[in-house]
Design a protein around this motif. Structure first.
Motif, PDB file in Angstrom:
ATOM      1  N   TYR A 198       0.838  -1.207   0.000  1.00 20.84           N
ATOM      2  CA  TYR A 198       0.000   0.000   0.000  1.00 20.84           C
ATOM      3  C   TYR A 198       0.873   1.257   0.000  1.00 20.84           C
ATOM      4  N   SER A 199       1.872   1.265  -0.890  1.00 15.80           N
ATOM      5  CA  SER A 199       2.892   2.317  -0.824  1.00 15.80           C
ATOM      6  C   SER A 199       3.158   3.019  -2.143  1.00 15.80           C
ATOM      7  N   VAL A 200       2.235   2.905  -3.101  1.00 18.52           N
ATOM      8  CA  VAL A 200       2.356   3.698  -4.326  1.00 18.52           C
ATOM      9  C   VAL A 200       2.045   5.149  -3.984  1.00 18.52           C
ATOM     10  N   ASP A 201       2.895   6.067  -4.448  1.00 19.38           N
ATOM     11  CA  ASP A 201       2.788   7.466  -4.049  1.00 19.38           C
ATOM     12  C   ASP A 201       1.667   8.230  -4.753  1.00 19.38           C
ATOM     13  N   GLU A 202       1.560   8.061  -6.044  1.00 17.72           N
ATOM     14  CA  GLU A 202       0.676   8.916  -6.841  1.00 17.72           C
ATOM     15  C   GLU A 202      -0.613   8.226  -7.269  1.00 17.72           C
ATOM     16  N   ARG A 203      -0.917   7.097  -6.668  1.00 13.57           N
ATOM     17  CA  ARG A 203      -2.114   6.337  -7.029  1.00 13.57           C
ATOM     18  C   ARG A 203      -2.139   5.974  -8.506  1.00 13.57           C
ATOM     19  N   ASP A 204      -0.943   5.779  -9.072  1.00 17.90           N
ATOM     20  CA  ASP A 204      -0.840   5.473 -10.488  1.00 17.90           C
ATOM     21  C   ASP A 204      -0.351   4.054 -10.737  1.00 17.90           C
ATOM     22  N   GLY A 205      -0.218   3.274  -9.686  1.00  9.63           N
ATOM     23  CA  GLY A 205       0.202   1.891  -9.834  1.00  9.63           C
ATOM     24  C   GLY A 205       1.681   1.686 -10.066  1.00  9.63           C
ATOM     25  N   VAL A 206       2.472   2.740 -10.045  1.00 11.13           N
ATOM     26  CA  VAL A 206       3.902   2.641 -10.344  1.00 11.13           C
ATOM     27  C   VAL A 206       4.676   2.324  -9.062  1.00 11.13           C
ATOM     28  N   PRO A 207       5.415   1.197  -9.022  1.00 11.14           N
ATOM     29  CA  PRO A 207       6.213   0.902  -7.830  1.00 11.14           C
ATOM     30  C   PRO A 207       7.299   1.951  -7.624  1.00 11.14           C
ATOM     31  N   THR A 208       7.706   2.114  -6.381  1.00  9.35           N
ATOM     32  CA  THR A 208       8.590   3.208  -5.991  1.00  9.35           C
ATOM     33  C   THR A 208       9.904   2.683  -5.417  1.00  9.35           C
ATOM     34  N   ASP A 209      10.722   3.611  -4.893  1.00 11.38           N
ATOM     35  CA  ASP A 209      11.948   3.208  -4.221  1.00 11.38           C
ATOM     36  C   ASP A 209      11.653   2.295  -3.029  1.00 11.38           C
ATOM     37  N   TRP A 210      10.499   2.494  -2.383  1.00 13.63           N
ATOM     38  CA  TRP A 210      10.139   1.592  -1.280  1.00 13.63           C
ATOM     39  C   TRP A 210      10.111   0.143  -1.778  1.00 13.63           C
ATOM     40  N   HIS A 211       9.468  -0.077  -2.927  1.00 12.17           N
ATOM     41  CA  HIS A 211       9.354  -1.431  -3.456  1.00 12.17           C
ATOM     42  C   HIS A 211      10.722  -1.978  -3.868  1.00 12.17           C
ATOM     43  N   LEU A 212      11.569  -1.117  -4.391  1.00  9.03           N
ATOM     44  CA  LEU A 212      12.926  -1.542  -4.753  1.00  9.03           C
ATOM     45  C   LEU A 212      13.676  -2.054  -3.530  1.00  9.03           C
ATOM     46  N   SER A 216      -6.401  -1.365  -3.371  1.00  4.97           N
ATOM     47  CA  SER A 216      -6.532   0.028  -2.944  1.00  4.97           C
ATOM     48  C   SER A 216      -5.886   0.921  -3.990  1.00  4.97           C
ATOM     49  N   PRO A 217      -6.149   2.228  -3.952  1.00 10.14           N
ATOM     50  CA  PRO A 217      -5.492   3.126  -4.902  1.00 10.14           C
ATOM     51  C   PRO A 217      -3.980   3.154  -4.744  1.00 10.14           C
ATOM     52  N   GLU A 218      -3.472   2.690  -3.611  1.00 11.93           N
ATOM     53  CA  GLU A 218      -2.028   2.723  -3.349  1.00 11.93           C
ATOM     54  C   GLU A 218      -1.318   1.440  -3.772  1.00 11.93           C
ATOM     55  N   ASP A 219      -2.013   0.557  -4.496  1.00 12.82           N
ATOM     56  CA  ASP A 219      -1.418  -0.710  -4.920  1.00 12.82           C
ATOM     57  C   ASP A 219      -0.713  -0.572  -6.266  1.00 12.82           C
ATOM     58  N   THR A 220       0.202  -1.520  -6.504  1.00 12.64           N
ATOM     59  CA  THR A 220       0.946  -1.522  -7.758  1.00 12.64           C
ATOM     60  C   THR A 220       0.119  -2.128  -8.890  1.00 12.64           C
ATOM     61  N   GLY A 221       0.534  -1.802 -10.116  1.00 16.83           N
ATOM     62  CA  GLY A 221      -0.108  -2.347 -11.310  1.00 16.83           C
ATOM     63  C   GLY A 221       0.920  -2.733 -12.349  1.00 16.83           C
ATOM     64  N   ILE A 222       0.442  -3.370 -13.412  1.00 16.93           N
ATOM     65  CA  ILE A 222       1.302  -3.724 -14.543  1.00 16.93           C
ATOM     66  C   ILE A 222       0.471  -3.643 -15.826  1.00 16.93           C
ATOM     67  N   TRP A 223      -0.220  -2.493 -15.976  1.00 21.06           N
ATOM     68  CA  TRP A 223      -1.063  -2.320 -17.158  1.00 21.06           C
ATOM     69  C   TRP A 223      -0.559  -1.209 -18.079  1.00 21.06           C
ATOM     70  N   ASP A 224       0.534  -0.495 -17.712  1.00 24.97           N
ATOM     71  CA  ASP A 224       0.995   0.553 -18.631  1.00 24.97           C
ATOM     72  C   ASP A 224       2.523   0.630 -18.666  1.00 24.97           C
ATOM     73  N   ASP A 225       3.041   1.485 -19.549  1.00 24.88           N
ATOM     74  CA  ASP A 225       4.477   1.559 -19.795  1.00 24.88           C
ATOM     75  C   ASP A 225       5.263   2.035 -18.581  1.00 24.88           C
ATOM     76  N   ASP A 226       4.738   3.017 -17.852  1.00 27.37           N
ATOM     77  CA  ASP A 226       5.463   3.545 -16.699  1.00 27.37           C
ATOM     78  C   ASP A 226       5.637   2.475 -15.622  1.00 27.37           C
ATOM     79  N   GLN A 227       4.589   1.710 -15.400  1.00 28.71           N
ATOM     80  CA  GLN A 227       4.688   0.622 -14.419  1.00 28.71           C
ATOM     81  C   GLN A 227       5.704  -0.423 -14.868  1.00 28.71           C
ATOM     82  N   GLN A 228       5.626  -0.799 -16.129  1.00 29.09           N
ATOM     83  CA  GLN A 228       6.553  -1.805 -16.654  1.00 29.09           C
ATOM     84  C   GLN A 228       8.001  -1.357 -16.483  1.00 29.09           C
ATOM     85  N   ALA A 229       8.284  -0.104 -16.793  1.00 31.45           N
ATOM     86  CA  ALA A 229       9.654   0.410 -16.673  1.00 31.45           C
ATOM     87  C   ALA A 229      10.115   0.421 -15.225  1.00 31.45           C
ATOM     88  N   ALA A 230       9.228   0.795 -14.310  1.00 31.22           N
ATOM     89  CA  ALA A 230       9.595   0.818 -12.891  1.00 31.22           C
ATOM     90  C   ALA A 230       9.853  -0.590 -12.371  1.00 31.22           C
TER      91      ALA A 230
END
Length: 362
Positions: free
Chosen positions: A29-43, A71-85
């Motif tokens: 539950y640690s995505v910052d912008e509610r955009d599904g993109v994993p962050t440094d926390w996930h790294l 939740s809105p703070e969860d990760t996703g894998i449906w777009d390019d930004d998420q894939q790159a992260a």
């Protein structure tokens, strides 16, 4: 040097795992912008497990579509930004010698919730960033809002979402894919008669209730080819009368194997509230053992596995082919390194940067 089942490498399709201690999917539950993109926390979170010696590091439940997030703070894998992260995180996991897995998920009627430590519990209203939930039937999870019952066309699109997410995952570098069919989320909702009251081809008989899972497995396998290990996480029982149980799990595991799945990650519960769960060390291991024996499939066990000797016995006895750890490995991300020491096993992947702290015998 001691011979250890837990530290015997294992290969599934084209992927080899250096040991049988694997990291469970752990929602952050640690995505910052509610955009599904994993962050440094996930790294750092996932990278610490790879550095700590795990054989497989699995992501948290990663949504295949925006409405599939817990939740809105969860990760996703449906777009390019998420894939790159995710690719950045996978690269680090690989650099530490571990395999990287992604759990492809759709929360169904348990979506659009407040995060675990949010201001409230239950469904998050659209005014606060939530969305309309979907499910096989318009039956709410206790304390949540009523979901929209998926049409047949919407089911087909959901199956396609899993396949597209699988392709993105492989392109991001993941070695292993897992379909989340447990803990009361969408696929589990289809499987259990307690949450599936459909009267079409996706409801009623066990074959019909399992249809969406089998379609997802086939679609994912067609998308990624024959080399990629494909896991399925099951809840082997709802702990409720008239619900999903271990016998149905074993039957559907065999069907899933025939459709292209390789290993079954056996947990329990999550579909309904107010049930009695008999918690004790390794309490879910008998379910994994049952599915393994009845269906002639590979399984991993999970649930209150906290000690090296306990994990060794589970694998050595043949009850499971691997163990997945959650709470204990969060408490100690170096659990695999410590377990090797406790079991007297010599390993060659203790991080060289930490050698001054390596356990010494005698």
């Amino acid at each position: 040097m001691t011979t250890s089942a837990l530290f015997t490498p294992h290969t599934i399709r084209s992927t080899s795992f250096r040991n049988r201690i694997w990291v469970s999917p752990l929602c952050q539950y640690s995505v910052d912008e509610r955009d599904g993109v994993p962050t440094d926390w996930h790294l750092v979170h996932l990278g610490s497990f790879a550095r700590g010696g795990a054989g497989l590091v699995m992501t948290e439940a990663t949504a295949v579509t925006p409405v599939g997030r817990i939740s809105p703070e969860d990760t996703g894998i449906w777009d390019d930004d998420q894939q790159a992260a995710w690719a950045r995180i996978v690269d680090f996991i690989h650099s530490q010698g571990a395999a990287a897995g992604v759990q492809l998920a759709h929360a169904g009627r348990k979506a659009s919730t407040w995060k675990e430590w949010g201001p409230e519990s239950g469904t998050q209203p659209e005014a606060d960033g939530g969305w309309t939930m979907v499910a096989p039937s318009a039956i709410p999870f206790t304390g949540y809002g009523t979901p929209h019952s998926l049409t047949v066309e919407e089911i087909a699109e959901t199956v396609a979402d899993f396949a597209r997410a699988a392709r993105r995952s492989i392109d991001a570098g993941f070695d292993v894919l897992e379909i989340h069919a447990a803990h009361g989320y969408l696929v589990h909702q289809f499987l259990s008669p307690l949450s599936n009251e459909r009267t079409d081809a996706y409801g009623g008989s066990l074959e019909n209730r399992a249809r969406v899972l089998v379609e997802i497995i086939r679609a994912v396998r067609d998308e990624v080819g024959d080399d990629v290990p494909l896991f399925v996480r099951f809840s082997a029982t709802d702990y409720a009368e008239g619900g999903w149980d271990r016998e149905q799990t074993a039957t559907v595991a065999a069907w899933s194997r025939d459709a292209g799945a390789d290993l079954f990650d056996i947990s329990t519960g999550g579909l309904v509230r107010d049930v009695t769960i008999p918690l004790s060390p390794g309490y879910q291991v008998p379910f994994a053992d049952f599915v393994k024996r009845e269906s002639d499939v590979e399984v991993n066990a999970v649930g209150l596995i906290t000690e090296a000797a306990q994990a060794e016995e589970i694998v050595a006895s043949g009850q499971a082919d691997a163990v997945m750890m959650g709470r204990e490995i969060m408490r100690d991300p170096h659990f695999p390194l410590r377990a090797a020491h406790e079991l007297g096993v010599e390993i060659d992947y203790f991080p060289i940067q930490y050698h001054r702290a390596r356990w010494r015998r005698g």
